[in-house]
Design a protein around this motif. Structure first.
Motif, mmCIF file in Angstrom:
data_model
loop_
_atom_site.group_PDB
_atom_site.id
_atom_site.type_symbol
_atom_site.label_atom_id
_atom_site.label_comp_id
_atom_site.label_asym_id
_atom_site.label_seq_id
_atom_site.Cartn_x
_atom_site.Cartn_y
_atom_site.Cartn_z
ATOM 1 N N GLY A 41 20.365 6.231 -11.444
ATOM 2 C CA GLY A 41 21.454 7.160 -11.237
ATOM 3 C C GLY A 41 22.796 6.537 -11.531
ATOM 4 N N SER A 42 23.831 7.142 -10.955
ATOM 5 C CA SER A 42 25.195 6.693 -11.201
ATOM 6 C C SER A 42 26.003 6.776 -9.914
ATOM 7 N N ALA A 43 27.202 6.213 -9.960
ATOM 8 C CA ALA A 43 28.129 6.198 -8.825
ATOM 9 C C ALA A 43 27.512 5.531 -7.602
ATOM 10 N N SER B 89 28.264 2.821 -12.632
ATOM 11 C CA SER B 89 27.678 3.880 -13.443
ATOM 12 C C SER B 89 26.336 3.426 -14.006
ATOM 13 N N ASN B 90 25.392 4.350 -14.126
ATOM 14 C CA ASN B 90 24.179 4.145 -14.924
ATOM 15 C C ASN B 90 23.404 2.901 -14.532
ATOM 16 N N VAL B 91 22.778 2.940 -13.358
ATOM 17 C CA VAL B 91 22.035 1.791 -12.861
ATOM 18 C C VAL B 91 20.628 2.207 -12.451
ATOM 19 N N ALA B 92 19.766 1.208 -12.322
ATOM 20 C CA ALA B 92 18.425 1.376 -11.770
ATOM 21 C C ALA B 92 18.272 0.359 -10.648
ATOM 22 N N GLN B 93 17.687 0.788 -9.524
ATOM 23 C CA GLN B 93 17.532 -0.120 -8.383
ATOM 24 C C GLN B 93 16.134 -0.009 -7.791
ATOM 25 N N TYR B 94 15.583 -1.178 -7.453
ATOM 26 C CA TYR B 94 14.306 -1.254 -6.745
ATOM 27 C C TYR B 94 14.552 -1.820 -5.364
ATOM 28 N N THR B 95 13.931 -1.195 -4.352
ATOM 29 C CA THR B 95 13.979 -1.670 -2.969
ATOM 30 C C THR B 95 12.548 -1.807 -2.469
ATOM 31 N N TYR C 169 19.757 -3.195 -11.915
ATOM 32 C CA TYR C 169 20.132 -3.441 -13.308
ATOM 33 C C TYR C 169 21.233 -2.475 -13.705
ATOM 34 N N ASP C 170 22.323 -3.021 -14.230
ATOM 35 C CA ASP C 170 23.468 -2.259 -14.706
ATOM 36 C C ASP C 170 23.343 -2.138 -16.224
ATOM 37 N N PHE C 171 23.126 -0.915 -16.738
ATOM 38 C CA PHE C 171 22.869 -0.733 -18.166
ATOM 39 C C PHE C 171 24.087 -1.025 -19.035
ATOM 40 N N GLY C 172 25.292 -0.892 -18.477
ATOM 41 C CA GLY C 172 26.494 -1.350 -19.151
ATOM 42 C C GLY C 172 26.855 -0.587 -20.403
ATOM 43 N N ALA C 173 27.391 -1.314 -21.400
ATOM 44 C CA ALA C 173 27.868 -0.717 -22.644
ATOM 45 C C ALA C 173 27.731 -1.732 -23.764
ATOM 46 N N GLY D 75 32.375 -4.285 -12.394
ATOM 47 C CA GLY D 75 31.329 -3.765 -13.259
ATOM 48 C C GLY D 75 31.809 -2.468 -13.854
ATOM 49 N N ALA D 76 30.927 -1.728 -14.498
ATOM 50 C CA ALA D 76 31.293 -0.457 -15.111
ATOM 51 C C ALA D 76 31.414 0.597 -14.015
ATOM 52 N N LEU D 77 32.627 0.861 -13.558
ATOM 53 C CA LEU D 77 32.829 1.785 -12.451
ATOM 54 C C LEU D 77 32.582 3.216 -12.887
ATOM 55 N N VAL D 78 32.357 4.078 -11.890
ATOM 56 C CA VAL D 78 32.068 5.467 -12.192
ATOM 57 C C VAL D 78 33.274 6.169 -12.805
ATOM 58 N N ASP D 79 34.493 5.723 -12.490
ATOM 59 C CA ASP D 79 35.686 6.392 -12.996
ATOM 60 C C ASP D 79 36.452 5.537 -14.005
ATOM 61 N N SER D 80 35.781 4.609 -14.656
ATOM 62 C CA SER D 80 36.437 3.781 -15.662
ATOM 63 C C SER D 80 35.393 3.284 -16.659
ATOM 64 N N THR D 81 35.862 2.596 -17.659
ATOM 65 C CA THR D 81 34.949 2.046 -18.660
ATOM 66 C C THR D 81 35.189 0.550 -18.797
#
Length: 376
Positions: free
Chosen positions: A113-115, A153-159, A173-177, A218-224
């Protein structure tokens, strides 16, 4: 005709029951803030500023649900949104808080997901409970002494599930740009173990090919983030919480941040520490927190950069009016060295700037806030 009408009426009641349940939840948190900002190094350009205003302490509304799958797994989803009661940056609204879809089973939980807040932020709930803050106006000592936390933004997380009697691990994992010259991406891992009165943990975060802004977070939800080849952030966080009696959590943490702005730039290192205690008994809750960011160090020359540190103090109180509603009062103090510009969220609501750290160096910021928070 009567049979058709009766069937239609019955279908209106049966169809919703077959659908997955959607839970609506949220928080309403208005508050009044008094703030005073003093610039000890440049009082002519930045004279003392005091302000009393209505602010918002992180009101939000969300929607979530689950669905049991045929193979014993559970699908879960959530969409959470920022709302404002009082003043604030009202441009950030829908889909700007933890929004995800995931699968949960005996293996644990995986969400995409994101944010979503990163693992350094989640540490305050995992193994630093003594540093949790009661409102978001005075944004907490843990938030500023942990030098890289962000909503990504745009991450995957395992717990993982709890194993070995009290252990849990997480990975993000942060998918980044990506551009033609660089590929920003990041990863994080965390582990904690809770046994009787003690809860200990550690978190590691690394961003690769980050821009100057992205080094901090990192890549914030409201920035790049504009990728920069061979730039990086490495963040180490360790801490523990002791619970000697019911309701009392005492936490300590140590954080180290290493950054590099480009291939030719020097590596910069900076350490921070925090200690705090929260105590809840009956309807009452109190907390006292202290933190310090040390001076940064140029690892190429071995020289320390003077006047680049700061210290932070916060006190808080809350009183439960019901199971869902409480009143709170907090006071926070930030004292920057003349070349430092840190805050605990206070300069944002006082109008000196929306950046983090603060908009000007050398500021001393005192904030007092009181309000009501209710959950639904």
């Amino acid at each position: 005709m009567k049979k058709v009408i009766a069937l239609a009426v019955a279908s209106a009641f049966v169809a919703p029951a077959a659908m997955a349940e959607v839970v609506v939840y949220g928080v309403a948190a208005p508050a009044i803030e008094y703030s005073k900002i003093t610039d000890a190094t440049n009082s002519t350009t930045y004279p003392d500023l005091t302000r009393v205003r209505l602010v918002d302490s992180l009101s939000r509304i969300g929607f979530k649900g689950t669905d049991k799958l045929d193979n014993g797994l559970k699908l879960l989803w959530q969409v959470e949104n920022r709302v404002y009661i009082g003043t604030g940056d009202q441009s950030r609204g829908f889909n700007t808080r933890d929004t995800f879809v995931g699968i949960e089973g005996n293996f644990g939980r995986v969400v995409v997901g994101s944010a979503m807040f990163d693992l350094p932020f989640q540490a305050r709930f995992d193994y630093l409970q003594g540093l949790i803050n009661y409102n978001e106006i005075i944004n907490g000592v843990q938030g500023v002494t942990n030098q890289s936390q962000a909503r990504l933004s745009n991450v995957a997380q395992y717990t993982s599930p709890v194993f070995l009697g009290g252990a849990r691990v997480k990975a993000l994992y942060d998918f980044g740009a990506k551009t033609s010259t660089a590929n920003y991406q990041g990863f994080q891992v965390a582990a904690n173990y809770k046994y009787n009165m003690l809860n200990v943990g550690a978190t590691y975060k690394q961003n690769n090919d980050t821009s100057t802004f992205g080094q901090q977070t990192g890549a914030l939800v409201d920035s790049t983030v504009t990728p920069v080849a061979e730039a990086f952030l490495k963040n180490y966080l360790v801490g523990a919480t002791l619970t000697p009696i019911d309701g009392l959590n005492v936490s300590v943490s140590w954080d180290r941040k290493k950054t590099k702005a480009s291939a030719a730039a020097a590596e910069i290192r900076q350490d921070a520490w925090a200690i705090g205690a929260n105590y809840v008994t009956g309807k009452h809750g109190v907390g006292l927190h202290y933190g310090k960011v040390g001076e940064s160090k140029n690892m190429s020359t071995g020289n320390t950069n003077p006047d680049t540190g700061a210290y932070f103090v916060a006190g808080q109180y809350k009183y439960a009016l019901s199971k869902q509603t409480y009143m709170h009062a907090s006071v926070g103090l930030v004292k920057n060295d003349k070349l430092a510009s840190y805050s605990m969220g206070t300069t944002y609501v006082t109008g000196l700037g929306t950046s983090y750290p603060a908009a000007a160096t050398g500021l001393k910021v005192t904030t007092i806030a009181t309000g009501v928070t209710t959950s639904f």
